[in-house]
Design a protein around this motif. Structure first.
Motif, PDB file in Angstrom:
ATOM      1  N   GLY A 175       2.038 -11.442  19.374  1.00  0.00           N
ATOM      2  CA  GLY A 175       3.071 -12.468  19.481  1.00  0.00           C
ATOM      3  C   GLY A 175       2.579 -13.675  20.244  1.00  0.00           C
ATOM      4  O   GLY A 175       1.729 -13.553  21.146  1.00  0.00           O
ATOM      5  N   PHE A 189       5.815 -13.527  15.690  1.00  0.00           N
ATOM      6  CA  PHE A 189       5.658 -12.099  15.969  1.00  0.00           C
ATOM      7  C   PHE A 189       5.157 -11.398  14.720  1.00  0.00           C
ATOM      8  O   PHE A 189       5.856 -11.373  13.696  1.00  0.00           O
ATOM      9  CB  PHE A 189       6.998 -11.505  16.427  1.00  0.00           C
ATOM     10  CG  PHE A 189       6.955 -10.043  16.760  1.00  0.00           C
ATOM     11  CD1 PHE A 189       6.471  -9.610  17.987  1.00  0.00           C
ATOM     12  CD2 PHE A 189       7.404  -9.097  15.843  1.00  0.00           C
ATOM     13  CE1 PHE A 189       6.445  -8.252  18.295  1.00  0.00           C
ATOM     14  CE2 PHE A 189       7.378  -7.747  16.144  1.00  0.00           C
ATOM     15  CZ  PHE A 189       6.892  -7.323  17.375  1.00  0.00           C
ATOM     16  N   TYR A 194      10.426 -16.607  14.527  1.00  0.00           N
ATOM     17  CA  TYR A 194      11.785 -16.404  15.000  1.00  0.00           C
ATOM     18  C   TYR A 194      12.155 -17.516  15.977  1.00  0.00           C
ATOM     19  O   TYR A 194      11.604 -17.563  17.091  1.00  0.00           O
ATOM     20  CB  TYR A 194      11.924 -15.054  15.720  1.00  0.00           C
ATOM     21  CG  TYR A 194      11.627 -13.851  14.872  1.00  0.00           C
ATOM     22  CD1 TYR A 194      12.635 -13.224  14.138  1.00  0.00           C
ATOM     23  CD2 TYR A 194      10.341 -13.325  14.809  1.00  0.00           C
ATOM     24  CE1 TYR A 194      12.372 -12.101  13.362  1.00  0.00           C
ATOM     25  CE2 TYR A 194      10.062 -12.207  14.038  1.00  0.00           C
ATOM     26  CZ  TYR A 194      11.081 -11.601  13.314  1.00  0.00           C
ATOM     27  OH  TYR A 194      10.814 -10.495  12.549  1.00  0.00           O
ATOM     28  N   VAL A 196      13.895 -19.196  19.002  1.00  0.00           N
ATOM     29  CA  VAL A 196      14.421 -18.542  20.200  1.00  0.00           C
ATOM     30  C   VAL A 196      14.798 -19.579  21.250  1.00  0.00           C
ATOM     31  O   VAL A 196      14.291 -20.700  21.262  1.00  0.00           O
ATOM     32  CB  VAL A 196      13.393 -17.568  20.820  1.00  0.00           C
ATOM     33  CG1 VAL A 196      13.168 -16.368  19.906  1.00  0.00           C
ATOM     34  CG2 VAL A 196      12.071 -18.266  21.139  1.00  0.00           C
ATOM     35  N   LYS A 211      17.999 -12.103  16.809  1.00  0.00           N
ATOM     36  CA  LYS A 211      17.041 -11.056  16.436  1.00  0.00           C
ATOM     37  C   LYS A 211      16.000 -10.760  17.519  1.00  0.00           C
ATOM     38  O   LYS A 211      15.200  -9.840  17.363  1.00  0.00           O
ATOM     39  CB  LYS A 211      16.311 -11.454  15.152  1.00  0.00           C
ATOM     40  CG  LYS A 211      17.209 -11.504  13.926  1.00  0.00           C
ATOM     41  CD  LYS A 211      16.408 -11.758  12.665  1.00  0.00           C
ATOM     42  CE  LYS A 211      17.309 -11.727  11.434  1.00  0.00           C
ATOM     43  NZ  LYS A 211      16.538 -11.950  10.186  1.00  0.00           N
ATOM     44  N   VAL A 212      16.007 -11.534  18.591  1.00  0.00           N
ATOM     45  CA  VAL A 212      14.972 -11.392  19.620  1.00  0.00           C
ATOM     46  C   VAL A 212      15.603 -11.242  20.989  1.00  0.00           C
ATOM     47  O   VAL A 212      16.511 -11.993  21.361  1.00  0.00           O
ATOM     48  CB  VAL A 212      14.023 -12.613  19.626  1.00  0.00           C
ATOM     49  CG1 VAL A 212      12.987 -12.484  20.760  1.00  0.00           C
ATOM     50  CG2 VAL A 212      13.325 -12.773  18.286  1.00  0.00           C
ATOM     51  N   LEU A 214      13.421 -10.448  24.384  1.00  0.00           N
ATOM     52  CA  LEU A 214      12.186 -10.060  25.065  1.00  0.00           C
ATOM     53  C   LEU A 214      12.172 -10.619  26.476  1.00  0.00           C
ATOM     54  O   LEU A 214      12.553 -11.766  26.701  1.00  0.00           O
ATOM     55  CB  LEU A 214      10.954 -10.594  24.321  1.00  0.00           C
ATOM     56  CG  LEU A 214      10.514  -9.939  23.018  1.00  0.00           C
ATOM     57  CD1 LEU A 214       9.254 -10.610  22.511  1.00  0.00           C
ATOM     58  CD2 LEU A 214      10.293  -8.442  23.190  1.00  0.00           C
ATOM     59  N   VAL A 245      12.406  -7.007  18.813  1.00  0.00           N
ATOM     60  CA  VAL A 245      12.293  -8.100  17.857  1.00  0.00           C
ATOM     61  C   VAL A 245      12.702  -7.567  16.499  1.00  0.00           C
ATOM     62  O   VAL A 245      12.056  -6.651  15.959  1.00  0.00           O
ATOM     63  CB  VAL A 245      10.857  -8.666  17.781  1.00  0.00           C
ATOM     64  CG1 VAL A 245      10.771  -9.763  16.717  1.00  0.00           C
ATOM     65  CG2 VAL A 245      10.419  -9.216  19.133  1.00  0.00           C
ATOM     66  N   ASP A 246      13.782  -8.119  15.973  1.00  0.00           N
ATOM     67  CA  ASP A 246      14.275  -7.710  14.648  1.00  0.00           C
ATOM     68  C   ASP A 246      14.460  -6.203  14.568  1.00  0.00           C
ATOM     69  O   ASP A 246      14.114  -5.561  13.567  1.00  0.00           O
ATOM     70  CB  ASP A 246      13.321  -8.196  13.558  1.00  0.00           C
ATOM     71  CG  ASP A 246      14.035  -8.437  12.230  1.00  0.00           C
ATOM     72  OD1 ASP A 246      15.282  -8.274  12.189  1.00  0.00           O
ATOM     73  OD2 ASP A 246      13.360  -8.776  11.248  1.00  0.00           O
TER      74      ASP A 246
END
Length: 264
Positions: A175, A189, A194, A196, A211-212, A214, A245-246
């Motif tokens: 990533g 990723f 994605y 963010v 979807k993220v 982290l 992630v997802d």
């Protein structure tokens, strides 16, 4: 607005430094095997520049080599200016042969060979130009065997350096995120993009979207300070990354870079 630097040649890691005034040339190698991580960097330019309090102007280069070993802790091997040939042949060696890079200094002897990714190799953005490579590496780091993944980069930049956040991890999952503050950004990723939102606080990044999710937790750090026409610092944080992630659980080790300030 300053004129762009002139270098129409294809960027390669083994390019000699561009000595037009104020073009910042630097080489950046980052590698890890889980929490064992290292960074080896060197750079130079023609013009006024201090790095960590030392005057640096070609033929002087500023060199940083540091890393982390879970048993030994933080190890700083080089943090000083050096006069170097190019490619460097001492006090550290860096060369390219048989489609491999070789890096040697003291009890560190590393070979960077097969690619694990081959996209985003070359780029130009405003007054900066770069070349990236993504290679497996192996050998000895601080006297101990290691085998992992590395990010190898060469940059020429005449543009001002200004604030950014950068995240990279390269274990089972790969990533990367680069954010010029205060702009919006994306996480790449395993090849998928994605968008963010990012919050940052001394190496603690939180990446969020539908979807993220982290978070990074720093466990070691090193700061490089620049001064000249302005002041600029970037702090490197070695971090643990956890989240999803997802729908996929992620647990990796990587690097966060927080750059703050402005220098021309």
């Amino acid at each position: 607005m300053p004129a762009p630097y002139v270098n129409k040649d294809k960027m390669e890691m083994m390019n000699k430094p561009n000595l037009l005034p104020h073009v910042k040339n630097y080489w950046f190698i980052y590698g890890n095997e889980g929490p064992r991580q290292f960074l080896f960097m060197w750079g130079t330019q023609k013009g006024i520049l201090k790095v960590n309090g030392h005057k640096v102007s070609y033929p002087d280069y500023f060199v940083v080599f540091w890393g982390y070993d879970p048993k030994e802790g933080k190890l700083v091997k080089i943090d000083q200016p050096m006069k170097l040939d190019f490619p460097p042949k001492g006090p550290f060696d860096f060369k390219f042969s048989d489609n491999k890079y070789f890096l040697k200094y003291g009890d560190t002897n590393l070979i960077f060979d097969k690619f694990y990714a081959e996209d985003d190799n070359d780029g130009v953005w405003k007054l900066a130009k770069w070349h990236n490579e993504y290679r497996h590496f192996s050998g000895k780091l601080f006297g101990k065997s290691i085998s992992g993944k590395a990010y190898v980069q060469k940059v020429e930049a005449k543009s001002p350096f200004s604030s950014w956040n950068w995240l990279r991890f390269q274990g089972k999952d790969v990533g990367t995120l680069f954010q010029l503050l205060p702009k919006k950004t994306s996480l790449k990723f395993n090849g998928v993009i994605y968008p963010v939102k990012v919050s940052s606080d001394n190496g603690k990044l939180h990446l969020q979207s539908d979807k993220v999710d982290l978070k990074t937790t720093p466990y070691e750090t090193f700061t490089v300070n620049f001064s000249g026409l302005g002041k600029f610092r970037y702090t490197e944080f070695l971090v643990e990354i956890e989240g999803t992630v997802d729908g996929k659980k992620v647990h990796e080790f990587g690097l966060v870079e927080e750059a703050r300030g402005l220098i021309v």
